[in-house]
Design a protein around this motif. Structure first.
Motif, PDB file in Angstrom:
ATOM      1  N   VAL A  28      39.127  -1.316  11.752  1.00  0.00           N
ATOM      2  CA  VAL A  28      38.983  -1.766  10.362  1.00  0.00           C
ATOM      3  C   VAL A  28      37.797  -2.717  10.233  1.00  0.00           C
ATOM      4  CG1 VAL A  28      40.074  -3.127   8.531  1.00  0.00           C
ATOM      5  CG2 VAL A  28      41.401  -1.412   9.775  1.00  0.00           C
ATOM      6  N   TYR A  29      37.618  -3.605  11.209  1.00  0.00           N
ATOM      7  CA  TYR A  29      36.479  -4.521  11.173  1.00  0.00           C
ATOM      8  C   TYR A  29      35.168  -3.746  11.129  1.00  0.00           C
ATOM      9  CZ  TYR A  29      32.637  -7.253  13.025  1.00  0.00           C
ATOM     10  OH  TYR A  29      31.395  -7.805  13.212  1.00  0.00           O
ATOM     11  N   VAL A  30      34.975  -2.807  12.045  1.00  0.00           N
ATOM     12  CA  VAL A  30      33.711  -2.079  12.128  1.00  0.00           C
ATOM     13  C   VAL A  30      33.472  -1.265  10.862  1.00  0.00           C
ATOM     14  CG1 VAL A  30      32.471  -0.246  13.348  1.00  0.00           C
ATOM     15  CG2 VAL A  30      33.703  -1.992  14.641  1.00  0.00           C
ATOM     16  N   SER A  31      34.474  -0.518  10.410  1.00  0.00           N
ATOM     17  CA  SER A  31      34.283   0.343   9.244  1.00  0.00           C
ATOM     18  C   SER A  31      34.056  -0.468   7.975  1.00  0.00           C
ATOM     19  CB  SER A  31      35.489   1.275   9.070  1.00  0.00           C
ATOM     20  OG  SER A  31      36.687   0.535   8.973  1.00  0.00           O
ATOM     21  N   SER A  32      34.803  -1.548   7.801  1.00  0.00           N
ATOM     22  CA  SER A  32      34.615  -2.362   6.592  1.00  0.00           C
ATOM     23  C   SER A  32      33.282  -3.094   6.622  1.00  0.00           C
ATOM     24  CB  SER A  32      35.769  -3.352   6.425  1.00  0.00           C
ATOM     25  OG  SER A  32      35.878  -4.205   7.555  1.00  0.00           O
ATOM     26  N   MET A  33      32.876  -3.586   7.787  1.00  0.00           N
ATOM     27  CA  MET A  33      31.577  -4.242   7.892  1.00  0.00           C
ATOM     28  C   MET A  33      30.451  -3.275   7.532  1.00  0.00           C
ATOM     29  SD  MET A  33      29.621  -5.759  11.253  1.00  0.00           S
ATOM     30  CE  MET A  33      29.588  -4.106  11.952  1.00  0.00           C
ATOM     31  N   VAL A  34      30.512  -2.065   8.090  1.00  0.00           N
ATOM     32  CA  VAL A  34      29.471  -1.071   7.798  1.00  0.00           C
ATOM     33  C   VAL A  34      29.455  -0.749   6.310  1.00  0.00           C
ATOM     34  CG1 VAL A  34      28.800   1.324   8.167  1.00  0.00           C
ATOM     35  CG2 VAL A  34      29.457  -0.090  10.115  1.00  0.00           C
ATOM     36  N   ALA A  35      30.628  -0.540   5.725  1.00  0.00           N
ATOM     37  CA  ALA A  35      30.685  -0.210   4.297  1.00  0.00           C
ATOM     38  C   ALA A  35      30.103  -1.329   3.445  1.00  0.00           C
ATOM     39  CB  ALA A  35      32.130   0.077   3.894  1.00  0.00           C
ATOM     40  N   HIS A  36      30.480  -2.560   3.739  1.00  0.00           N
ATOM     41  CA  HIS A  36      29.947  -3.695   2.983  1.00  0.00           C
ATOM     42  C   HIS A  36      28.425  -3.781   3.115  1.00  0.00           C
ATOM     43  CE1 HIS A  36      33.469  -5.724   1.422  1.00  0.00           C
ATOM     44  NE2 HIS A  36      34.061  -5.692   2.599  1.00  0.00           N
ATOM     45  N   MET A 121      36.319 -13.193  11.815  1.00  0.00           N
ATOM     46  CA  MET A 121      36.931 -12.088  11.091  1.00  0.00           C
ATOM     47  C   MET A 121      37.676 -11.152  12.029  1.00  0.00           C
ATOM     48  SD  MET A 121      37.662 -10.959   8.238  1.00  0.00           S
ATOM     49  CE  MET A 121      38.133  -9.524   7.291  1.00  0.00           C
ATOM     50  N   ILE A 122      37.114 -10.883  13.198  1.00  0.00           N
ATOM     51  CA  ILE A 122      37.814 -10.057  14.180  1.00  0.00           C
ATOM     52  C   ILE A 122      39.130 -10.719  14.571  1.00  0.00           C
ATOM     53  CG2 ILE A 122      37.719  -9.128  16.521  1.00  0.00           C
ATOM     54  CD1 ILE A 122      34.659  -8.915  16.150  1.00  0.00           C
ATOM     55  N   ALA A 123      39.079 -12.020  14.851  1.00  0.00           N
ATOM     56  CA  ALA A 123      40.295 -12.752  15.197  1.00  0.00           C
ATOM     57  C   ALA A 123      41.297 -12.728  14.043  1.00  0.00           C
ATOM     58  CB  ALA A 123      39.951 -14.194  15.567  1.00  0.00           C
ATOM     59  N   LEU A 147      43.156  -3.178   2.958  1.00  0.00           N
ATOM     60  CA  LEU A 147      43.150  -3.889   1.678  1.00  0.00           C
ATOM     61  C   LEU A 147      42.487  -5.253   1.819  1.00  0.00           C
ATOM     62  CD1 LEU A 147      46.768  -3.123   0.406  1.00  0.00           C
ATOM     63  CD2 LEU A 147      44.636  -2.090  -0.393  1.00  0.00           C
ATOM     64  N   LEU A 148      42.769  -5.931   2.909  1.00  0.00           N
ATOM     65  CA  LEU A 148      42.248  -7.275   3.133  1.00  0.00           C
ATOM     66  C   LEU A 148      40.738  -7.280   3.318  1.00  0.00           C
ATOM     67  CD1 LEU A 148      42.772 -10.338   3.898  1.00  0.00           C
ATOM     68  CD2 LEU A 148      42.946  -9.518   6.256  1.00  0.00           C
ATOM     69  N   ALA A 149      40.242  -6.426   4.207  1.00  0.00           N
ATOM     70  CA  ALA A 149      38.845  -6.499   4.649  1.00  0.00           C
ATOM     71  C   ALA A 149      37.874  -5.728   3.776  1.00  0.00           C
ATOM     72  CB  ALA A 149      38.733  -5.998   6.085  1.00  0.00           C
ATOM     73  N   ALA A 150      38.362  -4.712   3.064  1.00  0.00           N
ATOM     74  CA  ALA A 150      37.442  -3.858   2.319  1.00  0.00           C
ATOM     75  C   ALA A 150      37.769  -3.761   0.837  1.00  0.00           C
ATOM     76  CB  ALA A 150      37.434  -2.452   2.937  1.00  0.00           C
ATOM     77  N   ALA A 151      39.057  -3.654   0.483  1.00  0.00           N
ATOM     78  CA  ALA A 151      39.411  -3.356  -0.899  1.00  0.00           C
ATOM     79  C   ALA A 151      39.427  -4.572  -1.806  1.00  0.00           C
ATOM     80  CB  ALA A 151      40.775  -2.664  -0.944  1.00  0.00           C
ATOM     81  N   GLN A 152      39.603  -5.753  -1.250  1.00  0.00           N
ATOM     82  CA  GLN A 152      39.622  -6.938  -2.103  1.00  0.00           C
ATOM     83  C   GLN A 152      38.238  -7.183  -2.715  1.00  0.00           C
ATOM     84  OE1 GLN A 152      42.257 -10.528  -1.270  1.00  0.00           O
ATOM     85  NE2 GLN A 152      41.476 -10.004   0.752  1.00  0.00           N
ATOM     86  N   PRO A 153      38.159  -7.385  -4.010  1.00  0.00           N
ATOM     87  CA  PRO A 153      36.893  -7.857  -4.573  1.00  0.00           C
ATOM     88  C   PRO A 153      36.508  -9.187  -3.914  1.00  0.00           C
ATOM     89  CG  PRO A 153      38.387  -7.155  -6.303  1.00  0.00           C
ATOM     90  CD  PRO A 153      39.184  -7.171  -5.042  1.00  0.00           C
ATOM     91  N   MET A 154      35.306  -9.292  -3.473  1.00  0.00           N
ATOM     92  CA  MET A 154      34.751 -10.456  -2.784  1.00  0.00           C
ATOM     93  C   MET A 154      35.174 -10.551  -1.326  1.00  0.00           C
ATOM     94  SD  MET A 154      32.754 -11.334  -4.946  1.00  0.00           S
ATOM     95  CE  MET A 154      32.012 -12.412  -3.745  1.00  0.00           C
ATOM     96  N   ALA A 155      35.754  -9.464  -0.752  1.00  0.00           N
ATOM     97  CA  ALA A 155      36.004  -9.452   0.688  1.00  0.00           C
ATOM     98  C   ALA A 155      34.706  -9.553   1.476  1.00  0.00           C
ATOM     99  CB  ALA A 155      36.766  -8.190   1.088  1.00  0.00           C
ATOM    100  N   GLU A 164      35.603 -18.598   4.925  1.00  0.00           N
ATOM    101  CA  GLU A 164      36.828 -17.870   4.591  1.00  0.00           C
ATOM    102  C   GLU A 164      37.412 -17.118   5.787  1.00  0.00           C
ATOM    103  OE1 GLU A 164      35.921 -19.144   0.626  1.00  0.00           O
ATOM    104  OE2 GLU A 164      34.654 -18.458   2.275  1.00  0.00           O
ATOM    105  N   SER A 165      36.573 -16.468   6.581  1.00  0.00           N
ATOM    106  CA  SER A 165      37.109 -15.701   7.714  1.00  0.00           C
ATOM    107  C   SER A 165      37.726 -16.624   8.758  1.00  0.00           C
ATOM    108  CB  SER A 165      36.010 -14.843   8.343  1.00  0.00           C
ATOM    109  OG  SER A 165      34.924 -15.644   8.786  1.00  0.00           O
ATOM    110  N   LEU A 166      37.109 -17.752   9.027  1.00  0.00           N
ATOM    111  CA  LEU A 166      37.665 -18.707   9.976  1.00  0.00           C
ATOM    112  C   LEU A 166      38.979 -19.277   9.447  1.00  0.00           C
ATOM    113  CD1 LEU A 166      37.449 -20.396  12.563  1.00  0.00           C
ATOM    114  CD2 LEU A 166      36.068 -22.042  11.266  1.00  0.00           C
ATOM    115  N   PHE A 167      39.014 -19.613   8.182  1.00  0.00           N
ATOM    116  CA  PHE A 167      40.237 -20.145   7.581  1.00  0.00           C
ATOM    117  C   PHE A 167      41.371 -19.134   7.680  1.00  0.00           C
ATOM    118  CE2 PHE A 167      42.917 -20.884   3.781  1.00  0.00           C
ATOM    119  CZ  PHE A 167      43.347 -22.168   4.071  1.00  0.00           C
ATOM    120  N   LEU A 168      41.080 -17.868   7.370  1.00  0.00           N
ATOM    121  CA  LEU A 168      42.110 -16.834   7.456  1.00  0.00           C
ATOM    122  C   LEU A 168      42.580 -16.653   8.893  1.00  0.00           C
ATOM    123  CD1 LEU A 168      43.811 -14.522   6.340  1.00  0.00           C
ATOM    124  CD2 LEU A 168      41.801 -13.035   6.577  1.00  0.00           C
ATOM    125  N   ALA A 169      41.656 -16.650   9.846  1.00  0.00           N
ATOM    126  CA  ALA A 169      42.040 -16.481  11.250  1.00  0.00           C
ATOM    127  C   ALA A 169      43.001 -17.579  11.685  1.00  0.00           C
ATOM    128  CB  ALA A 169      40.796 -16.475  12.134  1.00  0.00           C
TER     129      ALA A 169
END
Length: 386
Positions: A28-36, A121-123, A147-155, A164-169
């Protein structure tokens, strides 16, 4: 017990097992990063800022400035003599880690900050996957990751030089540790979250509730859960005290926030006024979409607040929603500030997970395309801070 069963699991086997467990999160990390990044590059166009500049935009520049030069030691003032915002508004852990990556690798401090966000973000995805799997099963967990990494507006902010990624981790890790009753780990992670964003009040509340429920069921006091609560509650006040001591005024951090970003607690009055104005006479795409999406988020949060949702997760997510919408600040930053909340993703993830593979793939694909486009639009077309 057979001899084979009595042999402890070796390190290679543990690594393989971890790799199998974490594989969906990495995917999910790789695919969402590439898409973004692909959509961001397509919408940036030739002759404009490059991808790195986009990922360092707005607060990213402020974080990298802290990483490179540290904090100011006084208030700052505009030409009119009035106080302005400065970098003391930003909590220290993300810039400290960015500086550490810069020192260890020799990377430019801006690149180091982006790398730090991506590692976090990976963590975060691994922690969220493990938490959601424990609570709702593997299929729901994977849907929640998308939903978290790609579908959320402003992900997209998860992949920028933002905290944000550090806080979520840290928050997801603390919730996972609390669910496993690893209390000292939960407290330590919550303490670090308190050095990342002021919204760590939400994870402190969640850990407190988790401990209260545990102690009620156990009917006896234990020092580890109580220590977790103390750790979770200490770091944010400590940073606010440090800023006040540095500037010789106890409310210094709050004054800086108000001066720079118009942020203060107003019981949601500014948000309600924004909704009323936007839904009756607003004609701007960002304002209207923010109003509609935040209302949808509130509905999903309300649906999530039921007995089948783990209480500390409800407390964490709802506290973060209340903290974000209850303050007066830029309306176009609301969706970005809400992306680590998790709780409103639960009913959506569970509903999609119950559908067929084909329906789930189409739904998640469409949602991810919209989420990635929305973030790219806000960075390339919208002219104000996100």
């Amino acid at each position: 017990m057979s001899p084979a069963e009595s042999v402890p699991e070796g390190r290679p086997e543990k690594l393989k097992r971890f790799g199998r467990l974490a594989a969906p999160a990495f995917a999910v990390y790789v695919s969402s990063m590439v898409a973004h990044l692909v959509l961001l590059a397509l919408m940036s166009g030739p002759g404009g800022p490059g991808l790195l500049d986009r990922l360092l935009a707005w607060d990213g520049h402020l974080y990298t400035d802290i990483a490179a030069h540290g904090y100011p030691d006084s208030f700052t003032y505009g030409a009119d003599g009035k106080p302005t915002g400065n970098n003391l508004a930003f909590f220290p852990l993300f810039p400290l880690l960015s500086r550490a990556v810069h020192t260890l690798t020799g990377l430019d401090v801006g690149i180091a900050a982006v790398v730090t966000a991506h590692l976090a973000m990976i963590a975060a995805l691994i922690a969220v996957q493990q938490l959601m799997t424990r609570l709702y099963g593997r299929r729901t967990a994977i849907v929640a990751l998308v939903l978290l990494a790609a579908a959320q507006p402003m992900a997209l902010a998860f992949f920028m030089a933002y905290s944000e990624s550090l806080f979520l981790a840290l928050c997801a890790g603390a919730l996972l540790a609390a669910h496993r009753k690893a209390w000292l780990t939960a407290g330590a992670l919550a303490l670090l979250a308190g050095l990342t964003r002021p919204a760590a009040v939400s994870i402190a509340a969640a850990i407190t509730v988790a401990v209260a429920v545990h102690l009620y069921r156990e009917r006896r006091l234990s020092w580890r859960p109580l220590t977790a609560v103390a750790l979770a509650c200490i770091s944010t006040p400590a940073y606010l005290w440090w800023v006040g001591n540095r500037l010789h005024r106890p409310d210094a951090w709050f004054l800086i926030q108000e001066a720079g970003w118009g942020t203060h607690w107003d019981n949601g009055r500014a948000y309600v006024d924004f909704l009323r104005t936007t839904l009756t006479s607003g004609d701007g795409w960002v304002a209207v979409s923010t109003a509609v999406l935040t209302l949808g988020l509130l509905c999903a949060t309300a649906i999530a607040c039921r007995r089948t949702t783990w209480l500390p997760l409800i407390v964490y997510g709802c506290s973060l929603v209340v903290l974000t919408l209850g303050q007066s600040n830029f309306y176009h930053s609301k969706l970005r500030l809400l992306i680590p909340a998790l709780v409103f993703l639960v009913p959506l993830a569970r509903a999609i997970a119950r559908t067929t593979n084909r329906t789930a793939a189409i739904t998640l694909g469409a949602a991810a395309l919209f989420g990635c486009w929305y973030g790219a639009y806000m960075l390339t077309t919208w002219h104000y801070a996100i």
